[in-house]
Write a protein that holds these residues in place. Structure first.
Motif: not given
Length: 707
Positions: A364-367, A519-530
């Protein structure tokens, strides 16, 4: 017709291997109540050991097979049984931690021992013998051997489990170990036999399939996805249905290989087909009560508003320190801790509060990373919220069909979803859907830049690090407020008992969809930050195996603790990167540390998680009105000396560690209660004070109790 039959023979031989592996998985689950995610990794290690003996050291094939199947696999099974025994009676997440830790650790261990950059292959059995001519098709002796072994395994397991006392004891131990003990049987012996047989079957399957694929640790371990599908066909208990499911999976893979149209959109479908079939099987087949579902759930910490604000401020200050002290290359490496922390924080409301297991958070972070990269090529601020929204919608989509799943089934569903994304969706080129062009990784990588915050362009790595720290602090406060809210309390009630939650009027669908979306939205934000931190992302950075250490570390930190995000980021980007820099020879050891921590957690050594004892031991010092200000002043002073280049980074780090230790000792001395002069130890009664009449009664009671 000949081609159709030929692909059918290949599919049946592959199905035989899946049936062997899947039956071993069902055997251990049926008899021990533990679903072993590391079952495929056990077969993978056995295949590597067989290669080492037969090819690497030149042992004769019969001797190498005997060494693996009669010595190594049984011993490995005993180790598995001993390691996983403490997990019985724990919660679903805690049970999975140990097996996932073993899966991740065995993959790292295999790569450590057998260099993945060196090509290895195993010869097929009886490769020098002519094929068997069946008229319209031919059958190799390796394929024939595989089918014969599968039939023998099916018959042997059927007889063992239904016609022998040992089999009855093995099946009964998971339901009531104490009752089995009253019959004169030994539940521990039954479990040992189950683990030996289960790992033995995994080893047989690994050795049989290794000659047909690349001898790669991750690939061989994830072949278990096909065996998972076969096991779900049998609803984790029906062995004949497991074999039927294996036939379906094997034929599906074979016929997709032969008849799938050749275009740029479909090659990944064949690789993802077993995972897709697993996801569908989980949704279609009815699932009975999970074995061994007695759970011991711990309390979820209730953060204070003041403590949450102070913690958020500390996160931002840490980001400022890193941004001002580290060089550009070091910031790319260590500054990513805040992005990793954000991805880990997505587990807290989902797994810590609601008890919903997910193994696809990194996917989900990748998305989120892909969505932000395409929607905000120039760093448009709104693209960050759009990426979170897209990831949240995907999370909600996962939650809706998986509403009826829980525990192991939910973990399998999310793992299957991660594999589908990794093997197929993330490999697709651009395509149109309802007139809208959708681009993912475009069979390459996606460039990502820092955000443009209303004219303030965050372009440098230092600025992105501080921005990520601020995001982690803000989301952390939001999670703390969620825990204190009515909805947060409802999520915890959902974790404790879904049936009770629904009985009291709670809407399971709404609760699950909301928490998965959040939870998925938070993971998506983490992926964008990464993605911002490293400037570009590729699909292999967001696969299932890469996400397992994050799941392990956040669980070790403590499910439900808001600080689990920063803890995971610090561990993931800190020691795991620092150790190889200081001691290059320990690179592989550092990579296996999350797995070792997961094993300790599952074994009860880290029962509370890491954050709870840290909070108990260190937080009182931070509330000391004298010690805390002095400690803060010392750390800020060291920071100033580092900025003036009076000290280097290692001296700053060492100074902070010494300051923390000194502050802890000082606080302990300040809070240690003074001895009461009126209290005299018992051995000095009658010496330092007169002997009293009631002393005799006290001594008699103490002696009686001690005896």
């Amino acid at each position: 017709m000949e081609q159709f039959l030929a692909f059918g023979i290949v599919g049946l031989s592959t199905a035989a291997i899946y049936a062997i592996i899947g039956s071993g998985l069902v055997l251990t689950y049926t008899t021990t109540g533990v679903f072993n995610f590391a079952h495929g990794a056990a077969g993978m290690v056995s295949a590597f050991v067989y290669w080492q003996l037969s090819v690497g050291w030149g042992w004769p094939v019969p001797l190498a097979l005997a060494a693996v199947l009669l010595v190594f696999a049984p011993g490995f099974g005993l180790l598995f049984g001993k390691a996983l025994a403490p997990t019985q009676g724990l919660g679903d997440a805690e049970k999975l931690v140990m097996t996932i830790a073993l899966l991740s650790g065995l993959i790292v261990l295999a790569r450590w021992v057998w260099n993945p950059n060196e090509s290895r292959s195993l010869p097929r059995f009886f490769a020098d013998q002519p094929s068997i001519d069946l008229g319209v098709v031919t059958l190799t002796w390796h394929q024939a051997l595989t089918m014969i072994v599968a039939i023998a395994v099916a018959i042997g397991l059927r007889v063992l489990l239904t016609r022998t006392r040992t089999g009855a004891e093995m099946r009964a131990t998971v339901d009531d170990r104490a009752l089995v003990g009253l019959t004169g049987a030994d539940p521990r012996k039954a479990n040992r036999i189950a683990w030996i047989l289960g790992i033995e079957l995994a080893a047989i399957g690994g050795i049989l399939i290794a000659p047909t694929v690349t001898l790669d640790a991750a690939q061989l371990s994830l072949l278990i996805v096909s065996a998972y599908t076969a096991a779900i066909f049998g609803r984790l208990r029906n062995l004949p249905m497991v074999f039927l499911g294996a036939v379906v999976v094997g034929l599906l893979e074979s016929y997709l290989t032969g008849y799938l149209p050749q275009n740029e959109y479909l090659p990944g479908l064949r690789l993802a087909a077993p995972a897709l079939l697993l996801f569908l099987a989980l949704l279609v087949f009815p699932h009975g009560r999970l074995r061994g579902r007695d759970r011991k759930l711990g309390a979820v910490p209730l953060p204070t508003l003041g403590g949450s604000a102070a913690f958020a401020a500390a996160v931002v200050v840490l980001g400022l320190m890193l941004a001002s002290m580290l060089s550009e290359p070091d910031l790319i490496t260590y500054g990513a801790m805040f992005a990793w922390g954000m991805i880990a924080l997505s587990y807290v409301p989902l797994l810590g509060f609601a008890g919903q297991i997910s193994l696809c958070q990194l996917s989900l972070a990748g998305i989120g990373a892909v969505a932000y990269g395409h929607l905000g090529p120039d760093g448009q601020w709104w693209a960050l919220f759009a990426a979170m929204g897209i990831a949240g919608v995907v999370g909600a989509v996962i939650a809706i069909p998986a509403l009826r799943l829980s525990g192991v089934y939910m973990a399998l569903a999310t793992a299957a979803f991660a594999v589908i994304l990794d093997r197929w969706i993330f490999t697709l080129p651009s395509f149109e859907l309802l007139g809208v062009k959708i681009s993912l990784f475009d069979q390459g990588s996606v460039s990502i830049v820092g955000p443009d915050l209303f004219g303030l362009k965050v372009e440098t790595t230092a600025g992105i690090t501080v921005f990520a720290a601020v995001c982690l602090a803000v989301v952390g406060i939001g999670i703390a407020l969620l825990r204190r809210s009515k909805f947060g309390r409802r999520l915890i009630a959902l974790r404790d008992s879904e049936a009770a939650y629904a009985t009291l009027g709670g809407n399971l669908l709404v609760a699950r969809v909301l928490v998965f979306a959040l939870s998925a939205a938070i993971a998506g934000l983490g992926g964008a930050l990464y993605g911002m931190q490293i400037s570009a992302v590729a699909p292999e950075q967001f696969n299932l195996v890469a996400g397992l250490p994050i799941f392990l570390i956040v669980t070790i930190a403590g499910l439900g603790a808001v600080g689990a995000g920063l803890f995971t980021g610090l561990v993931f980007a800190g020691p795991l990167n620092v150790i190889p820099v200081l001691w290059p020879g320990l690179l592989n050891l550092s990579q296996v540390l999350p797995s070792l921590g997961g094993i300790l957690f599952g074994g009860g050594v880290l029962k509370e998680g890491a954050i709870t004892p840290m909070r108990r031991e260190w937080f009182p010092m931070l509330r000391d009105r004298l010690v805390a200000p002095v400690l803060i002043a010392v750390i800020l002073g060291l920071w100033g000396l580092r900025l003036l280049e009076t000290i280097d980074g290692w001296e700053f780090t060492g100074g902070v560690v010494l300051a923390l230790i000194a502050a802890r000792v000082w606080h302990s001395s300040r809070t240690r209660p003074a001895p009461d002069p009126a209290v005299v130890p018992v051995e000095w009664w009658g010496v330092k004070r007169p002997f009293k009449t009631e002393d005799e009664e006290v001594l008699d009671r103490a002696v009686t109790t001690g005896s």
